[in-house]
Write a protein that holds these residues in place. Structure first.
Motif, PDB file in Angstrom:
ATOM      1  N   ASP A 239      -6.289   6.165   6.438  1.00  0.00           N
ATOM      2  CA  ASP A 239      -7.280   5.241   7.010  1.00  0.00           C
ATOM      3  C   ASP A 239      -6.568   4.373   8.028  1.00  0.00           C
ATOM      4  O   ASP A 239      -5.710   3.562   7.674  1.00  0.00           O
ATOM      5  N   TYR A 240      -6.910   4.549   9.289  1.00  0.00           N
ATOM      6  CA  TYR A 240      -6.184   3.842  10.339  1.00  0.00           C
ATOM      7  C   TYR A 240      -6.297   2.323  10.188  1.00  0.00           C
ATOM      8  O   TYR A 240      -5.389   1.583  10.572  1.00  0.00           O
ATOM      9  N   THR A 241      -7.398   1.850   9.618  1.00  0.00           N
ATOM     10  CA  THR A 241      -7.591   0.402   9.486  1.00  0.00           C
ATOM     11  C   THR A 241      -6.909  -0.176   8.246  1.00  0.00           C
ATOM     12  O   THR A 241      -7.042  -1.372   7.984  1.00  0.00           O
ATOM     13  N   SER A 242      -6.184   0.648   7.509  1.00  0.00           N
ATOM     14  CA  SER A 242      -5.550   0.142   6.284  1.00  0.00           C
ATOM     15  C   SER A 242      -4.464  -0.885   6.574  1.00  0.00           C
ATOM     16  O   SER A 242      -4.068  -1.637   5.682  1.00  0.00           O
ATOM     17  N   HIS A 243      -3.956  -0.953   7.820  1.00  0.00           N
ATOM     18  CA  HIS A 243      -2.944  -1.952   8.151  1.00  0.00           C
ATOM     19  C   HIS A 243      -3.562  -3.207   8.776  1.00  0.00           C
ATOM     20  O   HIS A 243      -2.836  -4.117   9.177  1.00  0.00           O
TER      21      HIS A 243
ATOM     22  N   SER B 152      -0.781   4.271   7.467  1.00  0.00           N
ATOM     23  CA  SER B 152      -2.166   4.325   7.961  1.00  0.00           C
ATOM     24  C   SER B 152      -2.569   5.715   8.448  1.00  0.00           C
ATOM     25  O   SER B 152      -3.297   5.851   9.439  1.00  0.00           O
TER      26      SER B 152
ATOM     27  N   SER C 246       0.641  -6.033   8.191  1.00  0.00           N
ATOM     28  CA  SER C 246      -0.428  -6.977   7.864  1.00  0.00           C
ATOM     29  C   SER C 246       0.051  -8.149   7.017  1.00  0.00           C
ATOM     30  O   SER C 246      -0.437  -9.286   7.176  1.00  0.00           O
TER      31      SER C 246
ATOM     32  N   ASN D 129       0.840  -1.196   0.000  1.00  0.00           N
ATOM     33  CA  ASN D 129       0.000   0.000   0.000  1.00  0.00           C
ATOM     34  C   ASN D 129       0.880   1.254   0.000  1.00  0.00           C
ATOM     35  O   ASN D 129       1.200   1.815   1.043  1.00  0.00           O
TER      36      ASN D 129
ATOM     37  N   SER E 229      -8.659  -5.760   6.409  1.00  0.00           N
ATOM     38  CA  SER E 229      -8.715  -4.790   5.312  1.00  0.00           C
ATOM     39  C   SER E 229      -7.930  -5.298   4.113  1.00  0.00           C
ATOM     40  O   SER E 229      -8.357  -5.137   2.963  1.00  0.00           O
TER      41      SER E 229
ATOM     42  N   ASP F  47      -0.807   4.619   1.463  1.00  0.00           N
ATOM     43  CA  ASP F  47      -1.121   4.763   2.890  1.00  0.00           C
ATOM     44  C   ASP F  47      -0.323   3.751   3.698  1.00  0.00           C
ATOM     45  O   ASP F  47      -0.867   2.997   4.500  1.00  0.00           O
TER      46      ASP F  47
ATOM     47  N   GLN G 144       0.710  -3.821   4.231  1.00  0.00           N
ATOM     48  CA  GLN G 144       1.954  -3.174   4.647  1.00  0.00           C
ATOM     49  C   GLN G 144       2.833  -4.201   5.354  1.00  0.00           C
ATOM     50  O   GLN G 144       2.480  -5.377   5.433  1.00  0.00           O
TER      51      GLN G 144
END
Length: 438
Positions: free
Chosen positions: A215-219, A212, A234, A206, A223, A209, A231
């Motif tokens: 969007d904090y939940t992107s990691h 994160s 994750s 990613n 998600s 982002d 990242q």
């Protein structure tokens, strides 16, 4: 009783203030009962003077002034009492609890189950642990069965891949290579018992982002399962969850601000699987390219394999971080950090979380006490000063571990590297598009 004493004190204070403001009056004379006429006794003295007029507006203004002064004094003492109670709570109990706020119960439930895993009351389950902390942040809106199905589908592809290549499904290295190739390569996989071929695409880093911030939940692993973009946090966790399902031996490992996978062959040689750049790297690569001090290597802070229990303990610390992001500081964060450090003493993340808490707490106490120096804080309240001592103790433990913030120059180089990757991704996409048009 306490409120009555406070009100009497405030009222007496107002009376003293009124006495100082009242006009001087003549000395009062002794008062006697008036002679009252009985049966029309005309000898009784008659008051022939006109009645005294009372200035009602003046009385109302004076009453309003009294009430205003009472209200001001009550507000002053209530604020002083509130400030005293707040300060006392901070010194002896820490930040006030957020318990009772909607959603906090999700975190407490997750903490209870993770603690049971760490204490061996229930079996360790990394897949469940990852789900628990992400679901807590999302207010228990996820379904565990959906999460399991997403993982199970990818595990099935790995098993089909092993079957395609006619590899032993019990071979440790073969299982790890199947997971690694599924997450890093574009694969055409034949479905057993049919002529159907499934094309599976690799995970993408990613680039937009990676920290994160948008969007904090992107990691989150959940998600990434939906977007196929992750990242360095994750991606390794998904790998480990799949390895757990396939009973493959694999370990998490750390570098500064980074996570990757360690595996070993049947001769005991270690390999580092880097999912972000889809490569197998040596320890030397991380030591040369990252900011790693020798003390950190000796203390197994970086590059060492992390056990499954230590990985779950890391997730416990992460649960505390998610709680702080969503609600704020309170003792729950410390509970998570202490539990994490108990089972993963080499995990510096838990200590950093506690140091952050103690720093915020010490600063707030010093602000309320108007203590501009540590010496002033100690003189005003030795009990408050112990938070300052604990804060510096944590700083020292972090420094002694070999941890050090990545220098700004190295971080800038990393940002340039990310920018270069984004440009390459854009260029590759345009090239693929031109080929499709032709």
């Amino acid at each position: 009783m306490k409120e009555l004493i406070l009100l009497l004190f405030v009222f007496s204070n107002c009376c003293l203030r009124l006495q100082a403001q009242s006009p001087v009056v003549s000395t009062p004379q002794p008062w006697t009962f008036p002679r009252v006429a009985v049966g029309g006794d005309s000898s009784a003295p008659k008051n022939t003077s006109p009645p005294r007029s009372i200035s009602l507006p003046s009385v109302n203004v004076q009453n309003q002034s009294v009430m205003q002064m009472i209200s001001e004094d009550i507000a002053y003492f209530e604020e002083a009492e509130r400030r005293r109670l707040t300060l006392s709570h901070l010194i002896y109990k820490g930040f006030p609890s957020w318990e009772g706020e909607p959603g906090t119960e999700c975190f407490f439930e997750a903490y209870k189950e993770l603690s049971a895993m760490l204490s061996d009351s229930i079996p360790l389950n990394l897949e469940r642990a990852v789900f628990l902390i992400e679901n807590a942040y999302l207010g228990n809106t996820m379904k565990y069965s959906d999460f399991q199905n997403e993982i199970g589908e990818r595990v099935q592809y790995c098993q089909w891949r092993l079957n395609d290549l006619k590899l032993d499904s019990d071979d440790e290295l073969a299982k790890n290579m199947a997971i690694f190739s599924l997450l890093t390569d574009t694969l055409s996989i034949n479905q057993p018992g049919s002529e159907k071929t499934i094309v599976h695409y690799p995970l993408k880093y990613n680039l937009d982002d990676y920290d994160s911030q948008r969007d904090y939940t992107s990691h989150f692993v959940s998600s990434m399962l939906h977007s196929n973009m992750g990242q360095c946090y994750s991606m390794p966790l998904l790998y480990l969850v799949m390895a757990e399902r396939m009973d493959a031996e694999a370990y998490l490992s750390y570098a500064p601000k980074h996570m990757f996978i360690k595996i070993k062959n049947d001769k005991g040689a270690w390999y580092n699987l880097e999912l972000t750049c889809r490569s197998v790297l040596s320890d030397y690569h991380y030591m040369n390219g990252s900011y790693i001090k020798s003390e950190a290597i000796r203390n197994e802070l970086y590059l060492a394999p992390v056990s499954k229990k230590e990985t779950v303990a890391m997730l416990m610390a992460q649960l505390g971080r998610y709680y702080r992001v969503k609600y704020g500081y309170d003792s729950f964060i410390i509970k998570c950090a202490e539990q994490s450090e108990r089972y993963a003493p080499n995990n510096i993340d838990a200590k950093i979380i506690e140091a952050d808490y103690q720093t915020k707490l010490t600063m707030e106490i010093a602000r309320l006490m108007n203590a501009r120096t540590p010496e002033m804080l100690k003189e005003i309240s030795p009990d408050a000063y112990r938070h300052y001592v604990r804060m510096h103790q944590l700083y020292k433990e972090i420094d002694d571990s070999g941890y050090e913030e990545m220098p700004i120059e190295i971080y800038r180089n990393w940002l340039k590297h990310v920018a270069g990757l984004k440009e390459k991704e854009k260029s590759d996409s345009q090239l693929r598009l031109r080929k499709m048009v032709k």
